[in-house]
Design an enzyme around this catalytic site. Structure first.
Site, PDB file in Angstrom:
ATOM      1  N   LYS A 120     -14.858 -22.320   0.267  1.00  0.00           N
ATOM      2  CA  LYS A 120     -16.028 -22.515  -0.457  1.00  0.00           C
ATOM      3  C   LYS A 120     -16.677 -21.369  -1.166  1.00  0.00           C
ATOM      4  CE  LYS A 120     -19.345 -24.925   1.380  1.00  0.00           C
ATOM      5  NZ  LYS A 120     -19.660 -25.478   0.194  1.00  0.00           N
ATOM      6  N   GLY A 121     -17.674 -21.301  -2.002  1.00  0.00           N
ATOM      7  CA  GLY A 121     -18.058 -20.176  -2.660  1.00  0.00           C
ATOM      8  C   GLY A 121     -17.977 -19.908  -3.973  1.00  0.00           C
TER       9      GLY A 121
ATOM     10  N   GLY B 120     -23.702 -26.888  -5.533  1.00  0.00           N
ATOM     11  CA  GLY B 120     -22.570 -27.304  -6.445  1.00  0.00           C
ATOM     12  C   GLY B 120     -22.679 -28.388  -7.159  1.00  0.00           C
TER      13      GLY B 120
ATOM     14  N   GLU C 251     -24.534 -21.179   2.759  1.00  0.00           N
ATOM     15  CA  GLU C 251     -23.810 -22.385   3.320  1.00  0.00           C
ATOM     16  C   GLU C 251     -23.230 -22.508   4.528  1.00  0.00           C
ATOM     17  OE1 GLU C 251     -22.360 -23.928  -1.177  1.00  0.00           O
ATOM     18  OE2 GLU C 251     -21.195 -22.670  -0.116  1.00  0.00           O
TER      19      GLU C 251
ATOM     20  N   GLY D 271     -19.841 -21.444  -6.193  1.00  0.00           N
ATOM     21  CA  GLY D 271     -21.358 -21.426  -6.627  1.00  0.00           C
ATOM     22  C   GLY D 271     -22.160 -20.194  -6.283  1.00  0.00           C
TER      23      GLY D 271
ATOM     24  N   GLY E  40     -20.362 -29.395  -0.736  1.00  0.00           N
ATOM     25  CA  GLY E  40     -19.005 -29.649  -1.488  1.00  0.00           C
ATOM     26  C   GLY E  40     -18.048 -28.540  -0.842  1.00  0.00           C
TER      27      GLY E  40
END
Length: 230
Positions: free
Chosen positions: A95-96, A28, A104, A98, A83
């Site tokens: 998250k996710g 990211g 991750e 990207g 990030g």
């Protein structure tokens, strides 16, 4: 938020990395700053061995001569720096954005510590303002989608479920060959319960709720970098 402030947050996270450590490299725009700064250290003789969380990050790291390995060769990492799209109470994360959430999460779980670098726009009182990415198998997409819609209905989701597309308008494909459904919840009042029920859906590979993984966040604000500990 300026890129300079994001870079300051990345620089503070870098202080926690000691020469000789095994490090997970996030994906990211903010994590990219950390990889750049680590590359500068490596050029000056800093020693580390890193596992990237995406092909994009791997290419960046290789261009900076950062030594890479994988979790087949080593089984544990000292720290992962990544990030986040949202940071909620207790440093629970979404998250996710990207598209690298599966790798991750594997890398973060294999690490002794996960540190997050982000800007203050990512801080929320309740997770769910940002759509929750759900990585799914291509096979049986329709059935998986319907099961996810029922979960969203049961959890009072405010909006829709959307198949993620790439810039060309075709279905976005992750590094692992899966698809992503973005679930617009609006408010996730019980992320732990939601995590369990999502993983019970056979077509779901993984989701973007990162719970109990992040130990510290460096958050860039207009007044400097804040440190948040769990």
């Amino acid at each position: 938020m300026s890129e300079d402030l994001k870079r300051q947050a990345a620089a503070m996270a870098l202080r926690e990395v000691r020469s000789g450590m095994r490090v997970g490299l996030g994906t990211g725009s903010t994590a990219r700053h950390f990889v750049d700064l680590l590359g500068e250290q490596v050029a000056n003789g800093f020693e580390c061995l890193c596992v990237p969380t995406s092909e994009v990050t791997a290419r960046q790291a290789l261009s900076l001569n950062i030594p890479l390995t994988d979790l087949d060769t080593i089984d544990r990492l000292d720290v992962t720096i990544d990030g986040a799209d949202e940071i909620g109470p207790g440093l629970a994360l979404i998250k996710g954005a990207g598209g690298a959430l599966l790798r991750e999460k594997i890398v973060a779980t294999a690490s002794d510590r996960m540190l997050v670098i982000a800007d203050s726009s990512k801080l929320v009182e309740t997770l769910g303002r940002f759509p929750l990415p759900v990585e799914v198998n291509r096979f049986g997409l329709g059935a998986t989608r319907r099961a996810l819609e029922l979960v969203m209905l049961a959890h009072g989701a405010e909006d829709k479920l959307q198949l993620r597309n790439d810039a060309a308008g075709t279905a976005y494909v992750t590094d692992g060959g899966h698809l992503i459904l973005d679930a617009f919840f609006g408010r996730i009042s019980d992320p732990e319960a939601l995590s369990r029920v999502l993983l019970d859906i056979p077509g779901v590979v993984q989701h973007g709720l990162f719970l109990g993984l992040c130990k510290r966040a460096y958050v860039a604000t207009p007044d400097g970098v804040r440190t948040l500990d769990n």
